[in-house]
Design a protein around this motif. Structure first.
Motif, short mmCIF file in Angstrom:
data_model
loop_
_atom_site.label_atom_id
_atom_site.label_comp_id
_atom_site.label_asym_id
_atom_site.label_seq_id
_atom_site.Cartn_x
_atom_site.Cartn_y
_atom_site.Cartn_z
N UNK A 22 -12.45 2.60 -4.14
CA UNK A 22 -11.86 3.55 -3.19
C UNK A 22 -10.88 2.89 -2.24
N UNK A 23 -10.20 1.84 -2.68
CA UNK A 23 -9.27 1.13 -1.81
C UNK A 23 -8.19 2.05 -1.25
N UNK A 24 -7.57 2.82 -2.14
CA UNK A 24 -6.49 3.71 -1.69
C UNK A 24 -7.03 4.82 -0.80
N UNK A 25 -8.22 5.27 -1.09
CA UNK A 25 -8.85 6.29 -0.25
C UNK A 25 -9.07 5.75 1.16
N UNK A 26 -9.51 4.50 1.27
CA UNK A 26 -9.73 3.90 2.60
C UNK A 26 -8.42 3.81 3.37
N UNK A 27 -7.36 3.45 2.67
CA UNK A 27 -6.05 3.37 3.34
C UNK A 27 -5.60 4.74 3.84
N UNK A 28 -5.76 5.75 3.00
CA UNK A 28 -5.36 7.11 3.39
C UNK A 28 -6.17 7.59 4.59
N UNK A 29 -7.48 7.33 4.56
CA UNK A 29 -8.34 7.72 5.69
C UNK A 29 -7.91 7.01 6.96
N UNK A 30 -7.56 5.72 6.85
CA UNK A 30 -7.13 4.97 8.03
C UNK A 30 -5.85 5.56 8.63
N UNK A 31 -4.90 5.92 7.78
CA UNK A 31 -3.64 6.50 8.26
C UNK A 31 -3.90 7.85 8.92
N UNK A 32 -4.69 8.69 8.28
CA UNK A 32 -4.97 10.02 8.83
C UNK A 32 -5.75 9.93 10.14
N UNK A 33 -6.71 9.01 10.19
CA UNK A 33 -7.50 8.84 11.41
C UNK A 33 -6.62 8.35 12.56
N UNK A 34 -5.75 7.39 12.27
CA UNK A 34 -4.86 6.87 13.31
C UNK A 34 -3.89 7.94 13.80
#
Length: 278
Positions: A22-34
């Protein structure tokens, strides 16, 4: 001593170990959360923020913190999956997940946010509303991300046991200068000897393989392969019978004739019995 030890002294058990791709999922979540944190409470002048340099400074700072927190939760989850299985030690796992997966990232976030506001000459408690509004929201997001991994864990485990063919179907072995894809149903066991790893077939033929036993555990179906000791990974269909041995160990006899039976270590004997009883 059998197996590896965690930072809390627990010995790594043999069994199901999920792989979270889920590497790309983690990146997407980080961007959306920020993005969400940077725009939180500013819906009236939402579009105006994208024309302010301060917004991008805040967004990048929030993004770096979000990536750090998400990676922290991910790494903590991987370590706890190794040593504190949800089904075998649920209460201990729950406590450690809350401590290291929720509370610790929350403390890290508060420390980094304090440093961020101090750069601008602000006290996070006296001069901002961070503790009253932003921190509870961030803690909720941290908790939800931990919950995601709990659900992901049980989903992967359910899929693993429901799919008899889940896992790698061939292993690339070496014979001289040749690299040969060997079907896993031809494997008797895999062993480590003299700092090299060898695959032993049902016919007794030995092949050198580049993967470590830990890497093979991650890619082979856990219902078909079991780590009987630190040096040996055995295939279920190759097991003929086992007998009691000294000090709580087991002697395992497989389809491939050997001078000595495989030894199931004392710490893995109980789980091996359960794995064989299906």
């Amino acid at each position: 001593m059998e197996g590896k030890q965690s930072f809390l002294g627990a010995v790594e058990p043999q069994g199901f170990r999920p792989v979270y791709n889920d590497r790309y999922f983690r990146w997407i979540v980080a961007v959306l959360a920020a993005l969400f944190i940077s725009l939180y409470g500013t819906m009236e002048d939402f579009l105006d923020h994208f024309f302010m340099p301060e917004f991008y400074i805040e967004f990048l700072s929030s993004l770096l913190i979000a990536i750090l927190l998400i990676e922290c939760i991910y790494r903590v989850t991987l370590q706890l999956d190794k040593y504190y299985d949800w089904q075998e030690r649920p209460l201990i796992r729950l406590g450690l997940q809350l401590l290291f997966g929720v509370l610790m990232p929350g403390i890290i976030d508060f420390a980094l946010a304090t440093l961020y506001f101090r750069v601008y000459g602000l006290d996070i408690i006296e001069d901002t509303y961070y503790v009253a509004y932003a921190l509870p929201l961030i803690m909720a997001m941290i908790f939800i991300f931990n919950l995601y991994y709990v659900c992901h864990y049980f989903f992967l485990q359910l899929r693993s046991f429901q799919s008899p063919h889940h896992g790698k179907q061939t292993i690339l072995v070496q014979k001289g200068t040749k690299n040969i894809p060997l079907p896993v149903d031809q494997i008797n066991h895999i062993e480590r000897s003299n700092r090299h790893n060898f695959l032993i077939t049902l016919d007794g033929e030995s092949f050198l393989i580049p993967q470590t036993l830990e890497e093979l555990e991650d890619i082979l179906h856990p219902g078909s392969f079991f780590r009987v000791n630190r040096q040996t990974l055995v295939r279920y269909e190759a097991c003929r019978h086992f007998e009691l041995a000294e000090h709580g160990k087991l002697h395992l006899f497989t389809q491939t004739p050997m001078d000595n039976p495989l030894v199931v270590s004392q710490k893995r004997a109980k789980r091996f019995r359960e794995w064989m009883d299906r």
